[in-house]
Write a protein that holds these residues in place. Structure first.
Motif, PDB file in Angstrom:
ATOM      1  N   UNK A 196       0.831  -1.212   0.000  1.00 24.86           N
ATOM      2  CA  UNK A 196       0.000   0.000   0.000  1.00 24.86           C
ATOM      3  C   UNK A 196       0.859   1.253   0.000  1.00 24.86           C
ATOM      4  N   UNK A 197       0.245   2.358  -0.441  1.00 24.20           N
ATOM      5  CA  UNK A 197       0.906   3.668  -0.418  1.00 24.20           C
ATOM      6  C   UNK A 197       2.285   3.608  -1.080  1.00 24.20           C
ATOM      7  N   UNK A 198       2.314   3.041  -2.288  1.00 26.66           N
ATOM      8  CA  UNK A 198       3.599   2.826  -2.942  1.00 26.66           C
ATOM      9  C   UNK A 198       4.063   4.014  -3.773  1.00 26.66           C
ATOM     10  N   UNK A 199       3.158   4.930  -4.143  1.00 28.14           N
ATOM     11  CA  UNK A 199       3.540   6.097  -4.924  1.00 28.14           C
ATOM     12  C   UNK A 199       4.138   5.768  -6.276  1.00 28.14           C
ATOM     13  N   UNK A 200       3.875   4.552  -6.776  1.00 24.99           N
ATOM     14  CA  UNK A 200       4.438   4.128  -8.053  1.00 24.99           C
ATOM     15  C   UNK A 200       5.740   3.372  -7.924  1.00 24.99           C
ATOM     16  N   UNK A 201       6.291   3.284  -6.709  1.00 26.66           N
ATOM     17  CA  UNK A 201       7.547   2.581  -6.480  1.00 26.66           C
ATOM     18  C   UNK A 201       7.285   1.082  -6.305  1.00 26.66           C
ATOM     19  N   UNK A 202       8.234   0.278  -6.729  1.00 25.09           N
ATOM     20  CA  UNK A 202       8.084  -1.166  -6.568  1.00 25.09           C
ATOM     21  C   UNK A 202       9.451  -1.833  -6.538  1.00 25.09           C
ATOM     22  N   UNK A 203       9.463  -3.076  -6.044  1.00 23.81           N
ATOM     23  CA  UNK A 203      10.663  -3.910  -6.018  1.00 23.81           C
ATOM     24  C   UNK A 203      10.339  -5.245  -6.674  1.00 23.81           C
ATOM     25  N   UNK A 204      11.268  -5.758  -7.455  1.00 20.62           N
ATOM     26  CA  UNK A 204      11.102  -7.050  -8.104  1.00 20.62           C
ATOM     27  C   UNK A 204      12.072  -8.039  -7.480  1.00 20.62           C
ATOM     28  N   UNK A 205      11.567  -9.230  -7.175  1.00 18.29           N
ATOM     29  CA  UNK A 205      12.387 -10.307  -6.626  1.00 18.29           C
ATOM     30  C   UNK A 205      12.411 -11.473  -7.600  1.00 18.29           C
ATOM     31  N   UNK A 206      13.321 -12.413  -7.381  1.00 20.34           N
ATOM     32  CA  UNK A 206      13.385 -13.600  -8.225  1.00 20.34           C
ATOM     33  C   UNK A 206      13.696 -14.813  -7.376  1.00 20.34           C
ATOM     34  N   UNK A 244       7.287   3.286 -11.715  1.00 19.65           N
ATOM     35  CA  UNK A 244       6.667   3.067 -13.018  1.00 19.65           C
ATOM     36  C   UNK A 244       5.899   4.281 -13.536  1.00 19.65           C
ATOM     37  N   UNK A 245       5.497   5.205 -12.665  1.00 21.96           N
ATOM     38  CA  UNK A 245       4.739   6.362 -13.158  1.00 21.96           C
ATOM     39  C   UNK A 245       5.495   7.682 -12.998  1.00 21.96           C
ATOM     40  N   UNK A 246       6.803   7.584 -12.947  1.00 27.72           N
ATOM     41  CA  UNK A 246       7.653   8.768 -13.028  1.00 27.72           C
ATOM     42  C   UNK A 246       7.411   9.796 -11.942  1.00 27.72           C
ATOM     43  N   UNK A 247       7.199  11.050 -12.358  1.00 29.76           N
ATOM     44  CA  UNK A 247       7.056  12.152 -11.404  1.00 29.76           C
ATOM     45  C   UNK A 247       5.737  12.119 -10.651  1.00 29.76           C
ATOM     46  N   UNK A 248       4.753  11.364 -11.143  1.00 26.44           N
ATOM     47  CA  UNK A 248       3.492  11.224 -10.405  1.00 26.44           C
ATOM     48  C   UNK A 248       3.741  10.439  -9.124  1.00 26.44           C
ATOM     49  N   UNK A 308       0.700  -1.694 -14.849  1.00 31.76           N
ATOM     50  CA  UNK A 308       0.114  -1.255 -13.587  1.00 31.76           C
ATOM     51  C   UNK A 308      -0.917  -0.171 -13.845  1.00 31.76           C
ATOM     52  N   UNK A 309      -1.907  -0.094 -12.972  1.00 25.73           N
ATOM     53  CA  UNK A 309      -2.968   0.905 -13.091  1.00 25.73           C
ATOM     54  C   UNK A 309      -2.842   1.935 -11.982  1.00 25.73           C
ATOM     55  N   UNK A 310      -2.888   3.211 -12.333  1.00 22.39           N
ATOM     56  CA  UNK A 310      -2.843   4.275 -11.337  1.00 22.39           C
ATOM     57  C   UNK A 310      -4.183   4.341 -10.613  1.00 22.39           C
ATOM     58  N   UNK A 311      -4.112   4.404  -9.306  1.00 18.56           N
ATOM     59  CA  UNK A 311      -5.306   4.254  -8.475  1.00 18.56           C
ATOM     60  C   UNK A 311      -6.338   5.353  -8.707  1.00 18.56           C
ATOM     61  N   UNK A 312      -5.930   6.599  -8.755  1.00 16.73           N
ATOM     62  CA  UNK A 312      -6.890   7.703  -8.815  1.00 16.73           C
ATOM     63  C   UNK A 312      -7.329   8.051 -10.230  1.00 16.73           C
ATOM     64  N   UNK A 313      -6.500   7.769 -11.222  1.00 16.34           N
ATOM     65  CA  UNK A 313      -6.809   8.177 -12.594  1.00 16.34           C
ATOM     66  C   UNK A 313      -7.217   7.033 -13.508  1.00 16.34           C
ATOM     67  N   UNK A 314      -6.834   5.804 -13.160  1.00 12.39           N
ATOM     68  CA  UNK A 314      -7.095   4.677 -14.046  1.00 12.39           C
ATOM     69  C   UNK A 314      -6.108   4.570 -15.193  1.00 12.39           C
ATOM     70  N   UNK A 315      -5.094   5.442 -15.238  1.00 15.93           N
ATOM     71  CA  UNK A 315      -4.089   5.379 -16.297  1.00 15.93           C
ATOM     72  C   UNK A 315      -3.281   4.090 -16.153  1.00 15.93           C
ATOM     73  N   UNK A 316      -3.066   3.402 -17.283  1.00 13.96           N
ATOM     74  CA  UNK A 316      -2.292   2.168 -17.291  1.00 13.96           C
ATOM     75  C   UNK A 316      -0.874   2.474 -17.755  1.00 13.96           C
ATOM     76  N   UNK A 317       0.112   2.004 -16.993  1.00 14.32           N
ATOM     77  CA  UNK A 317       1.523   2.198 -17.322  1.00 14.32           C
ATOM     78  C   UNK A 317       2.163   0.864 -17.695  1.00 14.32           C
ATOM     79  N   UNK A 318       3.188   0.953 -18.563  1.00 17.23           N
ATOM     80  CA  UNK A 318       3.874  -0.240 -19.046  1.00 17.23           C
ATOM     81  C   UNK A 318       5.374  -0.061 -18.850  1.00 17.23           C
TER      82      UNK A 318
END
Length: 395
Positions: A16-26, A52-56, A77-87
């Protein structure tokens, strides 16, 4: 989750509350052998961090990863408030790491999908030519599930780009009704059809086949622990432009007391046989016979011609088909097991009685017609279905 070409599974766990930040594991992928030592425990180290969503700074839902045939693993990924999909994407590297940095690829537009936030449920997958497919709900709960498509050449490769995806299939159930279950996983089958994972009352992993503008859910693969299904990953990258069978003419008629079906194939790939199915209403089909392929080793690049004949009766056999069709619907819905068992016994009994006169007979019903279709079976057990043909009683 996605399976890399280096033998590692790559995954992320949403926070939660990731602000677009994420970590990938393997973690190293392996199969536990039937006997012998258990493979060593592997670590699930974080191998990259990105935004994934830059300055947003809006939160995003991370639920979609898929490997492409060129080795890249894509994330949507989908932005929570706008519905914009990022790739975005990254390239797997040695020992479960990555080569280079994570690449943001801009946004995704889902043409034909009407509501924002619709990509909160769904997944992405690639075929062997690098074309991108996306399974989405029209809304988050009860909307029609659809499949969108973007050709490989149209996928954005820059942070400021946009990938246009067009709706190409509506997901429907076996009787043609819109499928509105909670779709959460999506991957390619070996013959170019799709696997779909569903949560909730219709939970399970399903196989679909493509039929015109529809992707029809035809087979429940597994409903084990269905409420907790979340994702699918395979290493299949079939060529969507190469179908297992390319049909020529398909014709069916009822003549001289027999149902006669003639069809041709223009090409066949890894084919084994054709199941012949019949229906009284054009929706609920049951198998009435099988014809083996004429293609050498299942492959052919020239026309082949087939025929199938079955005796028809006036009343009894179609009653058996009708009852078996109803039992099939009950089986799909998993409702009332005692009624299901009763219908199966009665349907098989009526069908057997109708066959006592002349081996296997099929009745054409009061309207003098029966619906038929051809189900092709490949060497992996995957199935694809022809268009539905109506056979009319001519005598």
């Amino acid at each position: 989750m996605a399976l890399g070409n280096n033998g590692y599974l790559y995954y992320l766990i949403e926070v939660p509350d990731n602000g677009g930040l994420f970590s990938i594991s393997s973690i190293e992928a392996y199969e536990t052998p039937a006997s012998g030592p258990t493979p060593p425990t592997t670590t699930n180290a974080v191998i990259t961090n990105a935004d994934i969503n830059g300055t947003n700074n809006d939160n995003v839902f991370f639920r979609r990863m898929a490997a492409a045939p060129d080795g890249y693993i894509y994330l949507a990924a989908t932005e929570e408030t706008t519905g914009i999909v990022y790739l975005g994407r990254f390239l797997p590297g040695p020992n479960g790491g990555i080569t280079g940095a994570f690449q943001s690829l801009g946004t995704v537009t889902l043409n034909g999908v009407s509501t924002l936030g619709n990509f909160n449920n769904g997944d992405i997958a690639f075929d062997g030519e690098g074309n991108l497919y996306a399974l989405v709900n029209q809304d988050q709960v009860n909307g029609q599930a659809v499949i969108c498509y973007a050709a490989a050449a149209s996928i954005s490769t820059t942070e400021t780009g946009n990938t246009e995806m067009d709706e190409v299939f509506s997901v429907v159930n076996e009787v043609g009704d819109p499928f509105t279950g909670l779709v959460v996983g999506f991957s390619m089958a070996s013959n170019g059809n799709f696997y779909i994972a569903v949560q909730g009352a219709d939970g399970g992993v399903y196989l679909t086949h493509r039929d015109g503008a529809n992707a029809i859910i035809t087979e429940l693969i597994s409903n084990t622990d269905a409420a907790n299904i979340a994702d699918l990953a395979t290493s299949y990258f079939p060529l969507q432009t190469v179908l297992p069978v390319t049909y020529g003419d398909i014709k069916a008629k009822i003549q001289g007391g027999s149902l006669v079906i003639n069809w041709s194939t223009l090409t066949e790939t890894n084919n084994t046989a054709f199941d012949i199915e019949a229906s009284v209403n054009g929706k609920d089909f049951v198998k009435i016979g099988t014809v083996d392929t004429k293609a050498s080793n299942g492959n052919s690049d020239k026309p082949l011609y087939y025929s199938f004949t079955k005796s028809v009766d006036s009343k009894m056999a179609i009653m058996g088909i009708s009852i078996l069709s109803l039992a099939f619907v009950l089986l799909l819905t998993r409702k009332n097991s005692s009624l299901l068992s009763f219908m199966l016994v009665i349907g098989l009994g009526v069908t057997a009685a109708s066959c006592s006169k002349n081996d296997n007979q099929v009745d054409v019903g009061g309207e003098g017609k029966i619906f038929v279709r051809i189900v092709q079976i490949d060497k992996d057990g995957e199935r694809s279905t022809s268009e539905v043909i109506t056979a009319y009683k001519a005598d």
